[in-house]
Design an enzyme around this catalytic site. Sequence first.
Site, PDB file in Angstrom:
ATOM      1  N   GLU A 156       0.958  -1.302  -0.040  1.00 14.94           N
ATOM      2  CA  GLU A 156       0.000   0.007   0.043  1.00 14.94           C
ATOM      3  C   GLU A 156       0.895   1.462   0.018  1.00 14.94           C
ATOM      4  O   GLU A 156       0.528   2.166   0.796  1.00 14.94           O
ATOM      5  CB  GLU A 156      -0.960   0.120   1.143  1.00 14.94           C
ATOM      6  N   ASN A 198       2.313  -4.989  -3.129  1.00 17.05           N
ATOM      7  CA  ASN A 198       0.925  -5.387  -2.776  1.00 17.05           C
ATOM      8  C   ASN A 198      -0.171  -4.190  -2.631  1.00 17.05           C
ATOM      9  O   ASN A 198       0.490  -3.211  -2.073  1.00 17.05           O
ATOM     10  CB  ASN A 198       0.673  -6.275  -1.638  1.00 17.05           C
ATOM     11  N   HIS A 235     -10.454  -5.787  -2.422  1.00 23.61           N
ATOM     12  CA  HIS A 235     -11.495  -5.567  -1.524  1.00 23.61           C
ATOM     13  C   HIS A 235     -12.641  -4.900  -2.443  1.00 23.61           C
ATOM     14  O   HIS A 235     -12.525  -3.645  -2.297  1.00 23.61           O
ATOM     15  CB  HIS A 235     -11.109  -4.703  -0.535  1.00 23.61           C
ATOM     16  N   GLU A 262      -6.251 -10.523  -1.532  1.00 29.52           N
ATOM     17  CA  GLU A 262      -7.228 -10.381  -0.212  1.00 29.52           C
ATOM     18  C   GLU A 262      -8.711  -9.982  -0.478  1.00 29.52           C
ATOM     19  O   GLU A 262      -9.356  -9.411  -0.057  1.00 29.52           O
ATOM     20  CB  GLU A 262      -6.559  -8.909   0.531  1.00 29.52           C
ATOM     21  N   ASP A 264     -12.422 -10.143  -1.105  1.00 34.05           N
ATOM     22  CA  ASP A 264     -13.679 -10.041  -0.446  1.00 34.05           C
ATOM     23  C   ASP A 264     -14.544  -9.322  -1.042  1.00 34.05           C
ATOM     24  O   ASP A 264     -13.989  -8.035  -1.931  1.00 34.05           O
ATOM     25  CB  ASP A 264     -13.920  -9.626   1.084  1.00 34.05           C
TER      26      ASP A 264
END
Length: 327
Positions: A156, A198, A235, A262, A264
């Site tokens: 990030e 990432n 996400h 990650e 979702d």
Amino acid sequence: MKLFVLLSLAFAGIKALAHPAQDTFLDVPASVDAKFKKHGKYFGVATDIKLLKEEKNAAIIAAAFGAVTPENSMKWDSLEPKINAFQWAWPDYLVQWAGNHSQIVRGHTFVWHSQLPDWVKNIKDKAELTTVMKRHINTAMGRYKGKIYAWDVVNEMFKDGNGELRDSVWSKTYGDGFVKIAFETARAADSKAKLYINDFNLDQLNNAKTQKMISKVKEWRAAGIPIDGIGSQAHLKPGQAAGFGAALKGLCAVVPECAITELDIEGAKAEEYATVAKACLDIKNCVGITVWGLRDPDSWRKEKTPLLFGADYKAKPAWNALLNAVQ
Ligand SMILES: *[C@@H]1O[C@H](CO)[C@@H](O)[C@H](O)[C@H]1NC(C)=O
């Protein structure tokens, strides 16, 4: 008659011993990972010691997934909360559990602005910060050498919106020069581990952050910085799955490998999970997908019910959509 009853009782006893998990927990779903494996890819999940010690959680992860990422236990504030005092118990458990169940591990994460202890944030001296960063990377990668498939070395680092460098002790001290130091240190610490950068909001090809990631990684790799992969966290909000494949293709084109790290999706719509799975399957060097948790109540954004299992440990419709999406 008596002998027959005794024999069948004994037989039932042997069966119970041979299949203890099935006797205590019958509702283990079909493995999405097994389907991904046919394509040379993995399907993994974020978890940690507390959930791995819950029998039903562990049974589902053991049966239906092929990779684990520690959700928190390898983040800096958990791994090295005080200077050079590493806390190994939780990450050791996860790495050992993965080994016991023939699952791969994604290590997560080193250079990040968040879940970073104040003693690191407050370092003003560049030489000192470099020593601290290198020791952290060398110590963790040294301990788990050969046991971790890939590490999120940098996490990030780009701002949302314009894709500029995010403010952090790292960018304040080095500009973007920490990328070179972190990746070169990591390569030297474990030459076989895949090294990832990432980030989140890399979900649409034309947003500034996606474009920035693509151009900077190209530039860094051309300069010899050993970045093996881009992780797209994914996400997602409802509706974002549609453009996701094009964005992933753009990211994967500039690195040897890439992964969805990650995943979702708010509301966990079945078609949207299937769309994202197909995006990875359609890209040769997309090596796998990790979902960010097993059950909704354990999600970091539980109110959005974004995961594949409900509170009752039952697979939601998106699970079947994944099984059907992967041939
Ligand atoms: C892994 O297996 C070993 C040997 O059976 C066992 O002693 C250990 O407790 C297991 N660890 C985990 C975390 O499952």
